[in-house]
Design an enzyme around this catalytic site. Sequence first.
Site, PDB file in Angstrom:
ATOM      1  N   GLU A 180      27.951  -2.000 -10.117  1.00 31.61           N
ATOM      2  CA  GLU A 180      26.296  -2.029 -10.425  1.00 31.61           C
ATOM      3  C   GLU A 180      25.543  -3.043  -9.954  1.00 31.61           C
ATOM      4  O   GLU A 180      25.657  -4.268 -10.409  1.00 31.61           O
ATOM      5  CB  GLU A 180      26.429  -2.162 -11.906  1.00 31.61           C
ATOM      6  CG  GLU A 180      25.065  -2.320 -12.803  1.00 31.61           C
ATOM      7  CD  GLU A 180      25.039  -2.394 -14.171  1.00 31.61           C
ATOM      8  OE1 GLU A 180      26.145  -2.612 -14.760  1.00 31.61           O
ATOM      9  OE2 GLU A 180      24.013  -2.233 -14.655  1.00 31.61           O
ATOM     10  N   LYS A 222      26.498   2.453 -10.135  1.00 25.91           N
ATOM     11  CA  LYS A 222      25.431   2.522 -11.163  1.00 25.91           C
ATOM     12  C   LYS A 222      24.342   1.490 -10.762  1.00 25.91           C
ATOM     13  O   LYS A 222      24.335   0.575 -10.871  1.00 25.91           O
ATOM     14  CB  LYS A 222      26.216   1.695 -12.348  1.00 25.91           C
ATOM     15  CG  LYS A 222      25.290   1.508 -13.627  1.00 25.91           C
ATOM     16  CD  LYS A 222      25.978   0.998 -14.897  1.00 25.91           C
ATOM     17  CE  LYS A 222      25.282   0.715 -15.877  1.00 25.91           C
ATOM     18  NZ  LYS A 222      25.889   0.739 -17.160  1.00 25.91           N
TER      19      LYS A 222
HETATM   20  P1  13P Z   1      20.858  -0.643 -19.731  1.00 27.47           P
HETATM   21  O1  13P Z   1      20.844   0.851 -19.693  1.00 27.47           O
HETATM   22  O2  13P Z   1      20.142  -1.059 -21.156  1.00 27.47           O
HETATM   23  O3  13P Z   1      19.940  -1.384 -18.616  1.00 27.47           O
HETATM   24  O4  13P Z   1      22.183  -1.288 -19.686  1.00 27.47           O
HETATM   25  C1  13P Z   1      23.045  -0.592 -19.090  1.00 27.47           C
HETATM   26  C2  13P Z   1      24.027  -1.729 -18.647  1.00 27.47           C
HETATM   27  O5  13P Z   1      25.100  -1.210 -18.714  1.00 27.47           O
HETATM   28  C3  13P Z   1      23.861  -2.770 -17.900  1.00 27.47           C
HETATM   29  O6  13P Z   1      24.845  -3.551 -17.392  1.00 27.47           O
END
Ligand code: 13P
Length: 342
Positions: A180, A222
């Site tokens: 991510e 992600k």
């Molecule tokens: P949000 O969808 O609230 O941005 O959170 C996703 C997430 O896992 C952030 O690390």
Amino acid sequence: MNKDVLVRTARAMVAPGKGILAADESAGTIAKRFAAIGVDSTQATRRDYRQLLFRAEEAINRYISGVILFDETIRQTASDGTPLVKYIEAAGAIPGIKVDLGAKPLANFPGETITEGLDGLLERLNDYRRLGARFAKWRAVISVDSDRGIPTDFAIETNAQALARYAALCQNADLVPIVEPEVLMDGEHDLERCGEVTECVLKTVFMRLYEARIFLEGMLLKPNMVVAGKKYPKRASPEEVALSTVRALKNCVPAAIPGVAFLSGGQSDIEATANLDAINRLGGPWALTFSYGRALQTAALNTWSGMPSNVLDAQAAFTHRAHMNALAAQGQWTEMEERVAP
Ligand code: 13P
């Protein structure tokens, strides 16, 4: 590394019409969310709230492929003594775990961060696997502030290297890494600038993943969607967001990865759903789904407000959002469906 296990898990996490619930808010973040609804953050209130989500059986069973947990939650039992992980598994979803220890100030680079948590990570991953996790998540945070020359190459590089080392350790522990790299929505930048930064970050991340010998078929990405900064005066339409997002992904992300699960990043509930829907109407070589925290939970959290008598309504609100996003993950969401109140 068991490649078959990794591939099977990764594919199941992006199965058609399903997405991921990010319920891995750290102690600090969940306290902030609870403060907004006037609820104290204690072990018991955190347990009550999260069991409300995980026991929303229709939502988890039909629309959610996996649930990202925080360290406390993966060890916690529901009020009836059942481990919370068991509720997730019983509803047919896959438990996962946030394993980074948060974004910390990057020394010498004001306004930028490095995500920590690599020390002793393999041992922690093995421990989480024993507790039921089948995948993991690590979030790198990239800020945009052109006036200050942010992001710097160094911040992008050092975060990409950490993501690659994390992903390698995960795959060695037979856990699917969710990689991510989040380009934050905070700021005044326009859609184009977000696209440029996102492409630079994704290219760097995939270079480092390649060098670290990551098995691409056994990981998920992600990313943020390509959106203008929150302080930019004009909101782009879902079609514009979709075009810029799919373009950035196609320029940078190998077709070998099974899926992309977007974060919501501060978009409103409906914005996050409409944008995901538009992205899927364009499509790409990967499954394109959601891994939302706020955009899946805000309605449920507000409805619950800490009151046991609101649990059923809060579960209905959560189920509705999960359903809408499941439709969006197939490019089948309509405003008509949205208006069918839970
Ligand atoms: P949000 O969808 O609230 O941005 O959170 C996703 C997430 O896992 C952030 O690390």
